[in-house]
Scaffold this motif. Structure first.
Motif, PDB file in Angstrom:
ATOM      1  N   LEU A  57     -19.213   8.567 -12.427  1.00 42.20           N
ATOM      2  CA  LEU A  57     -18.066   8.227 -11.578  1.00 42.20           C
ATOM      3  C   LEU A  57     -17.993   9.133 -10.353  1.00 42.20           C
ATOM      4  N   GLY A  58     -18.512  10.360 -10.509  1.00 45.71           N
ATOM      5  CA  GLY A  58     -18.545  11.289  -9.380  1.00 45.71           C
ATOM      6  C   GLY A  58     -17.348  12.205  -9.279  1.00 45.71           C
ATOM      7  N   ASP A  59     -16.360  12.007 -10.144  1.00 45.36           N
ATOM      8  CA  ASP A  59     -15.194  12.888 -10.097  1.00 45.36           C
ATOM      9  C   ASP A  59     -14.492  12.886 -11.440  1.00 45.36           C
ATOM     10  N   THR A  60     -13.576  13.834 -11.595  1.00 50.68           N
ATOM     11  CA  THR A  60     -12.783  13.923 -12.820  1.00 50.68           C
ATOM     12  C   THR A  60     -11.475  14.629 -12.508  1.00 50.68           C
ATOM     13  N   GLU A  61     -10.511  14.540 -13.422  1.00 47.70           N
ATOM     14  CA  GLU A  61      -9.216  15.190 -13.212  1.00 47.70           C
ATOM     15  C   GLU A  61      -9.144  16.486 -13.999  1.00 47.70           C
ATOM     16  N   PHE A  62      -8.531  17.488 -13.388  1.00 50.63           N
ATOM     17  CA  PHE A  62      -8.345  18.799 -14.029  1.00 50.63           C
ATOM     18  C   PHE A  62      -7.075  19.410 -13.463  1.00 50.63           C
ATOM     19  N   MET A  63      -6.154  19.809 -14.317  1.00 54.36           N
ATOM     20  CA  MET A  63      -4.886  20.406 -13.895  1.00 54.36           C
ATOM     21  C   MET A  63      -4.125  19.504 -12.912  1.00 54.36           C
ATOM     22  N   GLY A  64      -4.277  18.193 -13.088  1.00 49.20           N
ATOM     23  CA  GLY A  64      -3.586  17.249 -12.227  1.00 49.20           C
ATOM     24  C   GLY A  64      -4.212  17.071 -10.858  1.00 49.20           C
ATOM     25  N   LEU A  65      -5.368  17.695 -10.640  1.00 52.44           N
ATOM     26  CA  LEU A  65      -6.091  17.583  -9.371  1.00 52.44           C
ATOM     27  C   LEU A  65      -7.398  16.839  -9.604  1.00 52.44           C
ATOM     28  N   THR A  66      -7.973  16.291  -8.545  1.00 50.53           N
ATOM     29  CA  THR A  66      -9.236  15.567  -8.656  1.00 50.53           C
ATOM     30  C   THR A  66     -10.379  16.433  -8.149  1.00 50.53           C
ATOM     31  N   PHE A  67     -11.459  16.507  -8.942  1.00 48.94           N
ATOM     32  CA  PHE A  67     -12.606  17.330  -8.599  1.00 48.94           C
ATOM     33  C   PHE A  67     -13.889  16.502  -8.597  1.00 48.94           C
ATOM     34  N   LEU A  68     -14.688  16.700  -7.562  1.00 47.61           N
ATOM     35  CA  LEU A  68     -16.007  16.093  -7.498  1.00 47.61           C
ATOM     36  C   LEU A  68     -16.930  16.820  -8.474  1.00 47.61           C
ATOM     37  N   VAL A  69     -17.797  16.070  -9.135  1.00 39.98           N
ATOM     38  CA  VAL A  69     -18.767  16.673 -10.055  1.00 39.98           C
ATOM     39  C   VAL A  69     -20.120  15.990  -9.877  1.00 39.98           C
ATOM     40  N   ASN A  70     -21.173  16.754 -10.165  1.00 42.19           N
ATOM     41  CA  ASN A  70     -22.525  16.196 -10.204  1.00 42.19           C
ATOM     42  C   ASN A  70     -23.356  17.033 -11.167  1.00 42.19           C
ATOM     43  N   GLU A  71     -24.679  16.832 -11.120  1.00 39.40           N
ATOM     44  CA  GLU A  71     -25.548  17.498 -12.086  1.00 39.40           C
ATOM     45  C   GLU A  71     -25.684  18.996 -11.852  1.00 39.40           C
ATOM     46  N   HIS A  72     -25.139  19.511 -10.763  1.00 37.85           N
ATOM     47  CA  HIS A  72     -25.260  20.933 -10.449  1.00 37.85           C
ATOM     48  C   HIS A  72     -24.124  21.777 -11.005  1.00 37.85           C
ATOM     49  N   VAL A  73     -23.110  21.150 -11.581  1.00 36.14           N
ATOM     50  CA  VAL A  73     -21.954  21.900 -12.092  1.00 36.14           C
ATOM     51  C   VAL A  73     -21.549  21.383 -13.466  1.00 36.14           C
ATOM     52  N   LEU A  74     -20.932  22.263 -14.251  1.00 36.06           N
ATOM     53  CA  LEU A  74     -20.327  21.816 -15.496  1.00 36.06           C
ATOM     54  C   LEU A  74     -19.145  20.906 -15.184  1.00 36.06           C
ATOM     55  N   THR A  75     -18.973  19.883 -15.981  1.00 34.27           N
ATOM     56  CA  THR A  75     -17.809  19.030 -15.828  1.00 34.27           C
ATOM     57  C   THR A  75     -16.572  19.784 -16.299  1.00 34.27           C
ATOM     58  N   PRO A  76     -15.526  19.883 -15.478  1.00 30.28           N
ATOM     59  CA  PRO A  76     -14.297  20.552 -15.924  1.00 30.28           C
ATOM     60  C   PRO A  76     -13.765  19.901 -17.196  1.00 30.28           C
ATOM     61  N   ARG A  77     -13.386  20.745 -18.149  1.00 34.80           N
ATOM     62  CA  ARG A  77     -12.932  20.256 -19.446  1.00 34.80           C
ATOM     63  C   ARG A  77     -11.482  20.656 -19.709  1.00 34.80           C
ATOM     64  N   GLN A  78     -10.833  19.876 -20.549  1.00 32.84           N
ATOM     65  CA  GLN A  78      -9.423  20.116 -20.843  1.00 32.84           C
ATOM     66  C   GLN A  78      -9.216  21.503 -21.444  1.00 32.84           C
ATOM     67  N   ASP A  79     -10.149  21.970 -22.270  1.00 31.11           N
ATOM     68  CA  ASP A  79     -10.005  23.291 -22.884  1.00 31.11           C
ATOM     69  C   ASP A  79      -9.810  24.382 -21.833  1.00 31.11           C
ATOM     70  N   THR A  80     -10.459  24.215 -20.679  1.00 30.54           N
ATOM     71  CA  THR A  80     -10.392  25.235 -19.644  1.00 30.54           C
ATOM     72  C   THR A  80      -9.031  25.265 -18.952  1.00 30.54           C
ATOM     73  N   GLU A  81      -8.232  24.223 -19.112  1.00 28.79           N
ATOM     74  CA  GLU A  81      -6.895  24.226 -18.532  1.00 28.79           C
ATOM     75  C   GLU A  81      -6.046  25.354 -19.121  1.00 28.79           C
ATOM     76  N   LEU A  82      -6.277  25.705 -20.396  1.00 31.27           N
ATOM     77  CA  LEU A  82      -5.550  26.821 -21.000  1.00 31.27           C
ATOM     78  C   LEU A  82      -5.828  28.110 -20.237  1.00 31.27           C
ATOM     79  N   LEU A  83      -7.077  28.321 -19.855  1.00 31.19           N
ATOM     80  CA  LEU A  83      -7.461  29.503 -19.088  1.00 31.19           C
ATOM     81  C   LEU A  83      -6.663  29.580 -17.787  1.00 31.19           C
TER      82      LEU A  83
END
Length: 279
Positions: free
Chosen positions: A74-100
């Motif tokens: 899809l090229g993007d994902t949601e994290f902390m209510g914001l939209t982030f671009l993702v590709n093969e060069h980065v880890l996909t933001p995960r819900q667990d990291t929202e606690l951090l």
């Protein structure tokens, strides 16, 4: 074939490929291929599926069948209510990291003056950008060794209108002379010998540089705790995401390096997910 028949076909293909969330993933791919919303789908589900959309849907399904992560397709994902671009060069933001991020935001709110924040191993920039957007820090610096990851992170900062200073650095190497009130990190923490057994989406499509934490998974915590201490201001705080079974070991590392107020924080599943400490 109708919209509903294509959606059913997509679900069946993804189930056959071993995709756990086959129904949900098939819907997201159909939504992207056709450009319709879920509410609109229920109005047109018995109508013929447009040929152009069908071709696109089949291409997207083929990628997912190869276990390319849905977010990369899809090229993007949601994290902390914001939209982030993702590709093969980065880890996909995960819900667990929202606690951090949530714990760091609480820390920022409790301070008497705006904090200088360092996000080490920033990857997609989701942590740094979220803190810059949702907190009120004096500044946010984000460091990573990967030039490709930094390009994605910069795009995410621009997309979310976040004021973040990015630095290409092998951990603290390019940060000489700087100090920060908060150092936060989601570092590589998977033991090297565990990586071959990870889900194909992670093992084959996410950067190993962002996964491999060395023989015991703790290499980066040792460096963060010891080498990062001079970069942390007196009274400063650190927040590290950890593996579910690493809480005790990382706490010992921090204690040995002279940190205090060491605390473990559990995720929604009741597992240790973040360790925090103060200088």
């Amino acid at each position: 074939m109708t919209y509903r028949e294509w959606l059913t076909l997509g679900m069946e293909r993804l189930r056959a490929a071993g995709i756990e969330e086959a129904s949900l993933d098939a819907w997201y791919l159909l939504e992207r291929a056709s450009g319709i919303s879920r509410s609109r789908y229920y109005l047109v589900q018995k109508d013929p599926f447009p040929e152009e959309a069908a071709e696109k849907f089949q291409k997207l399904l083929a990628e997912r069948e190869r276990r390319v992560p849905l977010q990369q397709i899809l090229g993007d994902t949601e994290f902390m209510g914001l939209t982030f671009l993702v590709n093969e060069h980065v880890l996909t933001p995960r819900q667990d990291t929202e606690l951090l991020v949530e714990l760091a935001l609480k820390n920022l709110q409790c301070r008497t003056s705006p904090a200088r924040v360092l996000d080490m191993c920033t990857g997609s920039g989701c942590i740094a950008v979220s803190l810059a957007c949702l907190g009120k820090p004096a500044s946010v610096t984000a460091a990573d060794l990967s030039e490709e990851a930094l390009q994605v992170a910069k795009q995410n900062a621009e997309k979310n209108q976040a004021a973040v200073h990015f630095i290409k650095s092998d951990l603290f190497q390019e940060l000489v002379g700087e100090t920060y009130d908060v150092i936060i990190s989601n570092p590589p923490y998977i033991p090297s010998n565990v990586i071959p057994g990870l889900m194909p989406e992670v093992r084959d499509h996410e950067p190993h540089m962002a996964l491999d934490g060395g023989a015991d998974g703790l290499d980066f915590y040792r460096i963060l705790a010891q080498e990062g201490r001079p970069y942390l201001a007196e009274g400063g705080s650190v927040f590290y995401e950890i593996g579910y079974d690493q809480g005790e070991a990382v706490s010992r590392i921090l204690e040995a390096c002279g940190y205090h107020e060491i605390a473990l924080h559990k995720d929604l599943n009741g597992l240790d997910r973040v360790v925090s400490a103060e200088k």
